[in-house]
Write a protein that holds these residues in place. Structure first.
Motif, PDB file in Angstrom:
ATOM      1  N   ARG A 178     -71.827  -7.830 -67.515  1.00  0.00           N
ATOM      2  CA  ARG A 178     -71.094  -9.079 -67.773  1.00  0.00           C
ATOM      3  C   ARG A 178     -69.677  -8.984 -67.186  1.00  0.00           C
ATOM      4  O   ARG A 178     -69.179  -9.936 -66.591  1.00  0.00           O
ATOM      5  CB  ARG A 178     -71.030  -9.333 -69.285  1.00  0.00           C
ATOM      6  CG  ARG A 178     -70.274 -10.579 -69.706  1.00  0.00           C
ATOM      7  CD  ARG A 178     -71.068 -11.836 -69.493  1.00  0.00           C
ATOM      8  NE  ARG A 178     -70.349 -13.007 -69.976  1.00  0.00           N
ATOM      9  CZ  ARG A 178     -70.288 -14.163 -69.332  1.00  0.00           C
ATOM     10  NH1 ARG A 178     -70.905 -14.329 -68.172  1.00  0.00           N
ATOM     11  NH2 ARG A 178     -69.618 -15.190 -69.829  1.00  0.00           N
ATOM     12  N   ALA A 179     -69.039  -7.825 -67.356  1.00  0.00           N
ATOM     13  CA  ALA A 179     -67.678  -7.640 -66.834  1.00  0.00           C
ATOM     14  C   ALA A 179     -67.658  -7.791 -65.313  1.00  0.00           C
ATOM     15  O   ALA A 179     -66.792  -8.465 -64.758  1.00  0.00           O
ATOM     16  CB  ALA A 179     -67.128  -6.281 -67.250  1.00  0.00           C
ATOM     17  N   SER A 180     -68.634  -7.180 -64.636  1.00  0.00           N
ATOM     18  CA  SER A 180     -68.624  -7.281 -63.173  1.00  0.00           C
ATOM     19  C   SER A 180     -68.928  -8.721 -62.727  1.00  0.00           C
ATOM     20  O   SER A 180     -68.338  -9.219 -61.770  1.00  0.00           O
ATOM     21  CB  SER A 180     -69.573  -6.269 -62.535  1.00  0.00           C
ATOM     22  OG  SER A 180     -70.907  -6.606 -62.762  1.00  0.00           O
ATOM     23  N   ASP A 181     -69.810  -9.425 -63.448  1.00  0.00           N
ATOM     24  CA  ASP A 181     -70.082 -10.843 -63.145  1.00  0.00           C
ATOM     25  C   ASP A 181     -68.809 -11.674 -63.256  1.00  0.00           C
ATOM     26  O   ASP A 181     -68.509 -12.508 -62.401  1.00  0.00           O
ATOM     27  CB  ASP A 181     -71.117 -11.426 -64.120  1.00  0.00           C
ATOM     28  CG  ASP A 181     -72.531 -10.979 -63.775  1.00  0.00           C
ATOM     29  OD1 ASP A 181     -72.717 -10.384 -62.695  1.00  0.00           O
ATOM     30  OD2 ASP A 181     -73.433 -11.223 -64.603  1.00  0.00           O
ATOM     31  N   LEU A 182     -68.086 -11.448 -64.354  1.00  0.00           N
ATOM     32  CA  LEU A 182     -66.882 -12.252 -64.612  1.00  0.00           C
ATOM     33  C   LEU A 182     -65.781 -11.953 -63.603  1.00  0.00           C
ATOM     34  O   LEU A 182     -65.096 -12.861 -63.130  1.00  0.00           O
ATOM     35  CB  LEU A 182     -66.386 -11.995 -66.036  1.00  0.00           C
ATOM     36  CG  LEU A 182     -67.251 -12.629 -67.134  1.00  0.00           C
ATOM     37  CD1 LEU A 182     -66.970 -11.973 -68.471  1.00  0.00           C
ATOM     38  CD2 LEU A 182     -66.990 -14.133 -67.223  1.00  0.00           C
ATOM     39  N   LEU A 183     -65.601 -10.681 -63.279  1.00  0.00           N
ATOM     40  CA  LEU A 183     -64.572 -10.319 -62.294  1.00  0.00           C
ATOM     41  C   LEU A 183     -64.920 -10.936 -60.936  1.00  0.00           C
ATOM     42  O   LEU A 183     -64.051 -11.448 -60.228  1.00  0.00           O
ATOM     43  CB  LEU A 183     -64.428  -8.806 -62.196  1.00  0.00           C
ATOM     44  CG  LEU A 183     -63.857  -8.134 -63.453  1.00  0.00           C
ATOM     45  CD1 LEU A 183     -63.924  -6.616 -63.334  1.00  0.00           C
ATOM     46  CD2 LEU A 183     -62.415  -8.578 -63.724  1.00  0.00           C
ATOM     47  N   ASN A 184     -66.210 -10.899 -60.613  1.00  0.00           N
ATOM     48  CA  ASN A 184     -66.678 -11.528 -59.379  1.00  0.00           C
ATOM     49  C   ASN A 184     -66.352 -13.014 -59.368  1.00  0.00           C
ATOM     50  O   ASN A 184     -65.828 -13.550 -58.399  1.00  0.00           O
ATOM     51  CB  ASN A 184     -68.207 -11.350 -59.307  1.00  0.00           C
ATOM     52  CG  ASN A 184     -68.660 -11.034 -57.903  1.00  0.00           C
ATOM     53  OD1 ASN A 184     -67.866 -11.029 -56.970  1.00  0.00           O
ATOM     54  ND2 ASN A 184     -69.947 -10.806 -57.757  1.00  0.00           N
ATOM     55  N   LYS A 185     -66.662 -13.653 -60.496  1.00  0.00           N
ATOM     56  CA  LYS A 185     -66.463 -15.102 -60.625  1.00  0.00           C
ATOM     57  C   LYS A 185     -64.985 -15.475 -60.494  1.00  0.00           C
ATOM     58  O   LYS A 185     -64.643 -16.537 -59.975  1.00  0.00           O
ATOM     59  CB  LYS A 185     -67.003 -15.549 -61.985  1.00  0.00           C
ATOM     60  CG  LYS A 185     -67.199 -17.051 -62.124  1.00  0.00           C
ATOM     61  CD  LYS A 185     -67.912 -17.399 -63.419  1.00  0.00           C
ATOM     62  CE  LYS A 185     -69.371 -17.209 -63.322  1.00  0.00           C
ATOM     63  NZ  LYS A 185     -70.282 -18.197 -63.634  1.00  0.00           N
ATOM     64  N   THR A 186     -64.112 -14.607 -60.992  1.00  0.00           N
ATOM     65  CA  THR A 186     -62.673 -14.900 -60.958  1.00  0.00           C
ATOM     66  C   THR A 186     -61.979 -14.232 -59.770  1.00  0.00           C
ATOM     67  O   THR A 186     -60.755 -14.146 -59.716  1.00  0.00           O
ATOM     68  CB  THR A 186     -61.992 -14.456 -62.265  1.00  0.00           C
ATOM     69  OG1 THR A 186     -62.309 -13.083 -62.523  1.00  0.00           O
ATOM     70  CG2 THR A 186     -62.449 -15.290 -63.448  1.00  0.00           C
TER      71      THR A 186
END
Length: 282
Positions: free
Chosen positions: A156-164
């Motif tokens: 989830r953390a890597s998804d969110l960092l990617n998204k932002t």
């Protein structure tokens, strides 16, 4: 954005915060018509008084006003960073909107805050733990909401960092080593980690370079469109309000002086203070 009278997400009624020892005249002797939020009898400060509004699912509401108008106080009260003096607030996803969340126990407030809300502060230090890595900050929010699966958390953390648009390679770096704009993007990642229905943004572009501001605003707008999160955006900057919001509340000396569709307020402001704010932007 879906909107009808019964479809509200957040309902706020007569929200009030007073510092010091007020008397029965304090609220009546302060506000825009006195051009002051300091009570002449008691010296108590009315940070905000009688603030009422509804927010609808997927809507973006702006709160605008000069420094000291009370706009940041409103979101800090709703996010439980401060205790109210008076008023009530109901959040539909919590107890189906039947319980005033401001009167709940600290334990229940923590649940609401961790599961149903996110906050992005003006200063990333208020929203991030600089002793943790950027991924660790997102993990903290997920763990507080009861997710303990390490693999899921890192995913989830890597998804969110990617998204932002934070390089995932820097997931294990601390925010202290990031630029101000990147710190703000990590803070946004943390705030939306649990897919909250409601996100507060308090002066999120203040202090950033103009080019970085534009990128952060673009990111917020994209996230709002992708995720359909309802947002309350606090800013003294009408260009931020114009870019992000559907409706706007104008505050002065702790009171709402005007509210309406953002386009209408920017094109045809009715209150003299709103007119002054808009003319200063032109």
């Amino acid at each position: 954005m879906s909107r009808n009278a019964d479809n509200w997400l957040l309902r706020v009624t007569n929200l009030t915060k007073i510092y010091g020892e007020p008397n029965e005249n304090t609220v009546d002797q302060t506000g825009p018509k006195f051009n002051s939020n300091i009570c002449p009898e008691t010296d108590s400060i009315v940070a905000c008084a009688d603030i009422s509004f509804d927010l609808y699912p997927g809507e973006v509401l702006g709160i605008v006003g000069e420094s000291g108008s009370g706009k940041s106080t409103v979101v800090k009260l709703l996010y439980f960073d401060m205790e109210k003096t008076g008023g009530a607030a109901w959040l539909k996803p919590y107890a189906d909107g039947s319980i005033d969340m401001l009167s709940e126990s600290n334990q229940k407030k923590r649940f609401i805050r961790n599961n149903l809300m996110g906050m992005v502060y003006q200063n990333p230090r208020d929203g991030l733990n600089f002793n943790f890595t950027s991924g660790g900050n997102i993990a903290e929010k997920l763990i507080m909401a009861g997710n303990y699966h390490v693999g899921e958390i890192r995913g989830r953390a890597s998804d969110l960092l990617n998204k932002t648009e934070v390089p995932v390679l820097r997931m294990d770096d601390r925010p202290a080593n990031f630029s101000g704009g990147m710190q703000q993007r990590v803070q946004i990642s943390k705030a939306i980690a649990n897919n909250p229905p409601l996100l507060f943004l308090d002066e999120v572009t203040t202090g950033l370079d103009v080019s970085v501001q534009a990128k952060v605003l673009d990111l917020i707008r994209e996230l709002q469109q992708d995720l359909g999160i309802a947002m309350i955006v606090v800013s003294h900057d009408l260009s931020v309000i114009r870019m992000l919001t559907d409706r706007t509340i104008v505050m002065k000396n702790g009171r709402i002086v005007e509210s309406g569709l953002t386009d209408q307020i920017l094109q045809d402001p009715q209150h003299e203070y709103s007119q002054l704010l808009v003319s200063s932007l032109l």
